[in-house]
Design a protein around this motif. Structure first.
Motif, PDB file in Angstrom:
ATOM      1  N   ALA A  48       0.817  -1.208   0.000  1.00 35.19           N
ATOM      2  CA  ALA A  48       0.000   0.000   0.000  1.00 35.19           C
ATOM      3  C   ALA A  48       0.852   1.259   0.000  1.00 35.19           C
ATOM      4  N   SER A  49       2.033   1.186   0.590  1.00 32.78           N
ATOM      5  CA  SER A  49       2.888   2.368   0.574  1.00 32.78           C
ATOM      6  C   SER A  49       3.716   2.435  -0.712  1.00 32.78           C
ATOM      7  N   VAL A  50       3.997   1.298  -1.327  1.00 27.73           N
ATOM      8  CA  VAL A  50       4.791   1.282  -2.549  1.00 27.73           C
ATOM      9  C   VAL A  50       3.939   1.651  -3.763  1.00 27.73           C
ATOM     10  N   GLN A  51       2.750   1.086  -3.850  1.00 29.86           N
ATOM     11  CA  GLN A  51       1.833   1.315  -4.976  1.00 29.86           C
ATOM     12  C   GLN A  51       2.492   0.989  -6.320  1.00 29.86           C
ATOM     13  N   TYR A  52       3.292  -0.064  -6.369  1.00 30.65           N
ATOM     14  CA  TYR A  52       3.917  -0.501  -7.615  1.00 30.65           C
ATOM     15  C   TYR A  52       2.825  -0.928  -8.594  1.00 30.65           C
ATOM     16  N   ARG A  53       2.958  -0.515  -9.842  1.00 30.91           N
ATOM     17  CA  ARG A  53       1.957  -0.850 -10.851  1.00 30.91           C
ATOM     18  C   ARG A  53       2.607  -1.540 -12.046  1.00 30.91           C
ATOM     19  N   LEU A  54       1.885  -2.522 -12.550  1.00 32.80           N
ATOM     20  CA  LEU A  54       2.278  -3.232 -13.763  1.00 32.80           C
ATOM     21  C   LEU A  54       1.070  -3.184 -14.686  1.00 32.80           C
ATOM     22  N   ALA A  55       1.224  -2.549 -15.825  1.00 29.56           N
ATOM     23  CA  ALA A  55       0.114  -2.359 -16.776  1.00 29.56           C
ATOM     24  C   ALA A  55      -1.069  -1.660 -16.099  1.00 29.56           C
ATOM     25  N   GLY A  56      -0.768  -0.741 -15.186  1.00 29.03           N
ATOM     26  CA  GLY A  56      -1.806   0.017 -14.512  1.00 29.03           C
ATOM     27  C   GLY A  56      -2.463  -0.697 -13.342  1.00 29.03           C
ATOM     28  N   LEU A  57      -2.028  -1.917 -13.058  1.00 27.02           N
ATOM     29  CA  LEU A  57      -2.618  -2.708 -11.981  1.00 27.02           C
ATOM     30  C   LEU A  57      -1.627  -2.855 -10.840  1.00 27.02           C
ATOM     31  N   THR A  58      -2.134  -2.769  -9.607  1.00 22.59           N
ATOM     32  CA  THR A  58      -1.272  -2.976  -8.444  1.00 22.59           C
ATOM     33  C   THR A  58      -1.105  -4.479  -8.205  1.00 22.59           C
ATOM     34  N   ILE A  59      -0.202  -4.820  -7.316  1.00 19.75           N
ATOM     35  CA  ILE A  59       0.053  -6.231  -7.018  1.00 19.75           C
ATOM     36  C   ILE A  59      -1.205  -6.940  -6.513  1.00 19.75           C
ATOM     37  N   PRO A  60      -1.973  -6.348  -5.584  1.00 20.07           N
ATOM     38  CA  PRO A  60      -3.221  -7.010  -5.173  1.00 20.07           C
ATOM     39  C   PRO A  60      -4.243  -7.136  -6.308  1.00 20.07           C
ATOM     40  N   ASN A  61      -4.268  -6.164  -7.229  1.00 24.77           N
ATOM     41  CA  ASN A  61      -5.152  -6.277  -8.395  1.00 24.77           C
ATOM     42  C   ASN A  61      -4.771  -7.481  -9.240  1.00 24.77           C
ATOM     43  N   LEU A  62      -3.473  -7.669  -9.445  1.00 20.14           N
ATOM     44  CA  LEU A  62      -2.992  -8.810 -10.230  1.00 20.14           C
ATOM     45  C   LEU A  62      -3.333 -10.129  -9.543  1.00 20.14           C
ATOM     46  N   ALA A  63      -3.189 -10.156  -8.217  1.00 22.54           N
ATOM     47  CA  ALA A  63      -3.535 -11.374  -7.466  1.00 22.54           C
ATOM     48  C   ALA A  63      -5.026 -11.678  -7.597  1.00 22.54           C
ATOM     49  N   LEU A  64      -5.847 -10.651  -7.511  1.00 23.19           N
ATOM     50  CA  LEU A  64      -7.297 -10.836  -7.648  1.00 23.19           C
ATOM     51  C   LEU A  64      -7.646 -11.427  -9.008  1.00 23.19           C
ATOM     52  N   ILE A  65      -7.059 -10.900 -10.058  1.00 26.83           N
ATOM     53  CA  ILE A  65      -7.311 -11.416 -11.408  1.00 26.83           C
ATOM     54  C   ILE A  65      -6.867 -12.874 -11.509  1.00 26.83           C
ATOM     55  N   ALA A  66      -5.705 -13.192 -10.954  1.00 24.45           N
ATOM     56  CA  ALA A  66      -5.198 -14.571 -11.014  1.00 24.45           C
ATOM     57  C   ALA A  66      -6.125 -15.533 -10.276  1.00 24.45           C
ATOM     58  N   PHE A  67      -6.598 -15.153  -9.099  1.00 21.98           N
ATOM     59  CA  PHE A  67      -7.518 -16.021  -8.353  1.00 21.98           C
ATOM     60  C   PHE A  67      -8.826 -16.214  -9.111  1.00 21.98           C
ATOM     61  N   LEU A  68      -9.338 -15.157  -9.710  1.00 18.35           N
ATOM     62  CA  LEU A  68     -10.595 -15.272 -10.463  1.00 18.35           C
ATOM     63  C   LEU A  68     -10.423 -16.159 -11.691  1.00 18.35           C
ATOM     64  N   LEU A  69      -9.303 -16.026 -12.383  1.00 21.95           N
ATOM     65  CA  LEU A  69      -9.049 -16.865 -13.563  1.00 21.95           C
ATOM     66  C   LEU A  69      -8.873 -18.334 -13.183  1.00 21.95           C
ATOM     67  N   ALA A  70      -8.161 -18.593 -12.090  1.00 25.11           N
ATOM     68  CA  ALA A  70      -7.978 -19.984 -11.640  1.00 25.11           C
ATOM     69  C   ALA A  70      -9.321 -20.595 -11.250  1.00 25.11           C
ATOM     70  N   SER A  71     -10.149 -19.827 -10.563  1.00 23.66           N
ATOM     71  CA  SER A  71     -11.489 -20.308 -10.189  1.00 23.66           C
ATOM     72  C   SER A  71     -12.330 -20.605 -11.421  1.00 23.66           C
ATOM     73  N   ALA A  72     -12.303 -19.676 -12.360  1.00 27.36           N
ATOM     74  CA  ALA A  72     -13.106 -19.836 -13.572  1.00 27.36           C
ATOM     75  C   ALA A  72     -12.654 -21.062 -14.368  1.00 27.36           C
ATOM     76  N   ALA A  73     -11.352 -21.289 -14.452  1.00 31.05           N
ATOM     77  CA  ALA A  73     -10.846 -22.440 -15.196  1.00 31.05           C
ATOM     78  C   ALA A  73     -11.293 -23.748 -14.551  1.00 31.05           C
ATOM     79  N   ALA A  74     -11.182 -23.830 -13.231  1.00 37.61           N
ATOM     80  CA  ALA A  74     -11.587 -25.058 -12.530  1.00 37.61           C
ATOM     81  C   ALA A  74     -13.091 -25.289 -12.651  1.00 37.61           C
ATOM     82  N   LEU A  75     -13.867 -24.239 -12.503  1.00 35.14           N
ATOM     83  CA  LEU A  75     -15.323 -24.376 -12.618  1.00 35.14           C
ATOM     84  C   LEU A  75     -15.756 -24.728 -14.039  1.00 35.14           C
ATOM     85  N   ALA A  76     -15.108 -24.120 -15.031  1.00 35.43           N
ATOM     86  CA  ALA A  76     -15.454 -24.402 -16.417  1.00 35.43           C
ATOM     87  C   ALA A  76     -15.129 -25.863 -16.774  1.00 35.43           C
TER      88      ALA A  76
END
Length: 134
Positions: free
Chosen positions: A100-128
């Protein structure tokens, strides 16, 4: 659908979890970004997904969603909360002076944003994969 498609979905989930794991290790070990306390929990939940989804892809076990979902839904919830903390500027709630103090961004997304996307994609793949078999 055929078994190959289900395995490909599980393999996709494996790749997502592996990239997220490698990314988290890169951020901390190579870039020197210290993970804050909230960063540790998604890491703890993401790392086993590489193995769980990998074994499921190799064996064609679509029932792996039973193991994947508890890990990924909890991880997504923590990552979403962490993303909200960063967006709201409540960096004092994110201890150890990490993300939260670093606010590092990759493609406009923070590290927690990237983690959220990864968890959602892994869930979607397993459910699909499970849904295709069902």
């Amino acid at each position: 659908m055929d078994r190959v498609t289900e395995r490909r979905l599980l393999a996709f989930g494996t790749v997502v979890a592996a990239v997220a794991t490698a990314g988290s290790l890169y951020f901390s070990e190579v870039m020197g970004l210290l993970p804050c306390e909230l960063c540790w929990y998604p890491r703890i939940l993401m790392y086993p997904l590489v193995v769980v989804l990998g074994v499921a892809a190799l064996e064609g076990r679509t029932s792996a969603y039973r193991t994947v979902l508890p890990l990924s839904v909890l991880g997504a919830g923590i990552a979403a909360y962490h993303s909200w903390l960063q967006a709201s500027g409540a960096s004092s709630s994110c201890s150890l002076g990490g993300c939260a103090s670093v606010q590092y961004r990759l493609a406009g997304l923070t590290i927690p944003n990237l983690a959220l996307i990864a968890f959602l994609l892994a869930s979607a793949a397993a459910l699909a994969a499970w849904r295709l078999e069902w």
